[in-house]
Design a protein around this motif. Structure first.
Motif, PDB file in Angstrom:
ATOM      1  N   UNK A   1       5.036   7.077   1.379  1.00  0.00           N
ATOM      2  CA  UNK A   1       5.340   5.932   2.242  1.00  0.00           C
ATOM      3  C   UNK A   1       4.680   4.666   1.706  1.00  0.00           C
ATOM      4  N   UNK A   2       5.227   3.517   2.146  1.00  0.00           N
ATOM      5  CA  UNK A   2       4.678   2.230   1.740  1.00  0.00           C
ATOM      6  C   UNK A   2       4.691   1.249   2.895  1.00  0.00           C
ATOM      7  N   UNK A   3       3.751   0.308   2.825  1.00  0.00           N
ATOM      8  CA  UNK A   3       3.669  -0.746   3.832  1.00  0.00           C
ATOM      9  C   UNK A   3       4.678  -1.856   3.582  1.00  0.00           C
ATOM     10  N   UNK A   4       5.209  -1.946   2.352  1.00  0.00           N
ATOM     11  CA  UNK A   4       6.061  -3.078   1.983  1.00  0.00           C
ATOM     12  C   UNK A   4       7.089  -2.623   0.952  1.00  0.00           C
ATOM     13  N   UNK A   5       8.214  -2.120   1.423  1.00  0.00           N
ATOM     14  CA  UNK A   5       9.237  -1.590   0.520  1.00  0.00           C
ATOM     15  C   UNK A   5       9.848  -2.670  -0.377  1.00  0.00           C
ATOM     16  N   UNK A   6      10.172  -3.871   0.121  1.00  0.00           N
ATOM     17  CA  UNK A   6      10.703  -4.893  -0.787  1.00  0.00           C
ATOM     18  C   UNK A   6       9.745  -5.226  -1.933  1.00  0.00           C
TER      19      UNK A   6
ATOM     20  N   UNK B   1       0.845  -1.185   0.000  1.00  0.00           N
ATOM     21  CA  UNK B   1       0.000   0.000   0.000  1.00  0.00           C
ATOM     22  C   UNK B   1       0.882   1.237   0.000  1.00  0.00           C
ATOM     23  N   UNK B   2       0.466   2.262  -0.744  1.00  0.00           N
ATOM     24  CA  UNK B   2       1.217   3.513  -0.836  1.00  0.00           C
ATOM     25  C   UNK B   2       0.313   4.667  -0.406  1.00  0.00           C
ATOM     26  N   UNK B   3       0.906   5.676   0.186  1.00  0.00           N
ATOM     27  CA  UNK B   3       0.156   6.892   0.491  1.00  0.00           C
ATOM     28  C   UNK B   3       1.135   8.029   0.731  1.00  0.00           C
TER      29      UNK B   3
ATOM     30  N   UNK C   1      11.992   6.177  -9.111  1.00  0.00           N
ATOM     31  CA  UNK C   1      12.469   7.539  -8.848  1.00  0.00           C
ATOM     32  C   UNK C   1      11.735   8.142  -7.648  1.00  0.00           C
ATOM     33  N   UNK C   2      10.529   7.656  -7.404  1.00  0.00           N
ATOM     34  CA  UNK C   2       9.723   8.149  -6.290  1.00  0.00           C
ATOM     35  C   UNK C   2       9.798   7.169  -5.121  1.00  0.00           C
TER      36      UNK C   2
ATOM     37  N   UNK D   1       7.775  -2.248  -8.977  1.00  0.00           N
ATOM     38  CA  UNK D   1       7.829  -0.924  -9.603  1.00  0.00           C
ATOM     39  C   UNK D   1       8.727  -0.926 -10.834  1.00  0.00           C
ATOM     40  N   UNK D   2       8.369  -0.081 -11.794  1.00  0.00           N
ATOM     41  CA  UNK D   2       9.235   0.134 -12.950  1.00  0.00           C
ATOM     42  C   UNK D   2      10.428   0.997 -12.536  1.00  0.00           C
ATOM     43  N   UNK D   3      11.414   1.062 -13.411  1.00  0.00           N
ATOM     44  CA  UNK D   3      12.582   1.903 -13.113  1.00  0.00           C
ATOM     45  C   UNK D   3      12.175   3.355 -12.923  1.00  0.00           C
ATOM     46  N   UNK D   4      11.216   3.822 -13.714  1.00  0.00           N
ATOM     47  CA  UNK D   4      10.767   5.208 -13.592  1.00  0.00           C
ATOM     48  C   UNK D   4      10.041   5.429 -12.272  1.00  0.00           C
ATOM     49  N   UNK D   5       9.201   4.458 -11.869  1.00  0.00           N
ATOM     50  CA  UNK D   5       8.474   4.596 -10.612  1.00  0.00           C
ATOM     51  C   UNK D   5       9.418   4.588  -9.407  1.00  0.00           C
TER      52      UNK D   5
END
Length: 266
Positions: free
Chosen positions: A113-118, A104-106, A130-131, A124-128
């Motif tokens: 922030x995210x609930x699950x960074x791994x 989840x992202x918010x 970046x964020x 995520x794509x390479x472009x995503x």
């Protein structure tokens, strides 16, 4: 009055292939403004008049915002409506995605922030990337923030599971190109936000155009007097539009605007 244009941002104005706004799209928006049409930026993102895309700066500013899928409404720089998640519901959603290891992202206070960074890094794509979001304590602080919408950056199966578990919310699939789904309270949506803007200008859905590409645009595309799906839109979005234009990277927005102007002139 001239028709009001409600225009989505991601993959309608902003390309996720080039990670930029095509110059033809920006020029088309500027011309539309110069021709005297009211333009509402209708996005799942939590835009505010003081946090518009940097490509707009000094060149274009929408008259209105339908942000966070209708949770935030601004008209000519003034906030007229703001609707956040019920805190108890928000807590239950966050607990559930953590339990399920969903991604989840918010955003809040300038953080992403995210609930699950791994899992974010995996999907995520390479472009995503970046964020790159924060996790851990930054995510846990989300429990104490008021947010108008969230995003499930996960599989269609995860989206279906969350929707089945929480009938109080709507998950709006973003399509295979972007992936994931916006999460909003069931009573929200771009149509509700658009209605507030049309009421302000004393006009109706028959006198508006809506242009978009994904499931959070469908209701507005169907309600509008002239609904346009981008060439890169999901097939079921295209099937419910009055007109299908080219994709965002091949002058699709400019063509959509010209088609809408012609429709209302005839």
């Amino acid at each position: 009055m001239k028709p009001v244009f409600f225009i989505d941002y991601d993959n309608t104005i902003f390309s996720h292939q080039t990670w930029s706004i095509p110059e033809s799209s920006l020029e088309a928006l500027i011309r539309l403004h110069e021709d005297g049409y009211k333009i509402a930026l209708a996005s799942g993102r939590a835009f505010r008049s003081d946090s518009l895309p940097e490509e707009f700066h000094g060149r274009f500013a929408p008259d209105c915002l339908v942000s966070s899928n209708g949770a935030i409404i601004e008209i000519e720089g003034k906030l007229i409506h703001e609707k956040f998640f019920d805190p108890e519901l928000q807590t239950r959603i966050l607990d559930y995605v953590v339990e399920k290891n969903y991604c989840l992202m918010s955003g809040y206070n300038g953080k992403w922030v995210t609930s699950n960074l791994p899992r974010f890094r995996e999907m995520a794509s390479n472009k995503q990337r970046r964020l790159m979001p924060e996790s851990g304590e930054a995510f846990r602080a989300l429990y104490h923030q008021r947010v108008p919408s969230m995003f499930l950056s996960d599989t269609p199966e995860a989206i279906a599971d969350l929707q089945a578990h929480f009938p109080e919310i709507k998950l709006l699939y973003m399509g295979d190109n972007l992936g994931g789904a916006d999460i909003i309270p069931r009573e929200n949506g771009k149509v509700k936000g658009a209605q507030r803007i049309l009421d302000h200008y004393h006009t109706t859905f028959e006198n508006c155009a809506a242009i978009g590409d994904s499931m959070n645009d469908v209701e507005l595309i169907e309600a509008a007097g002239f609904g346009v799906a981008m060439g890169n839109a999901m097939p079921n979005v295209q099937a419910r539009a009055d007109y299908v234009t080219a994709d965002v990277d091949h002058d699709g927005l400019a063509q959509a605007i010209e088609a809408a102007k012609k429709h209302f002139a005839d």
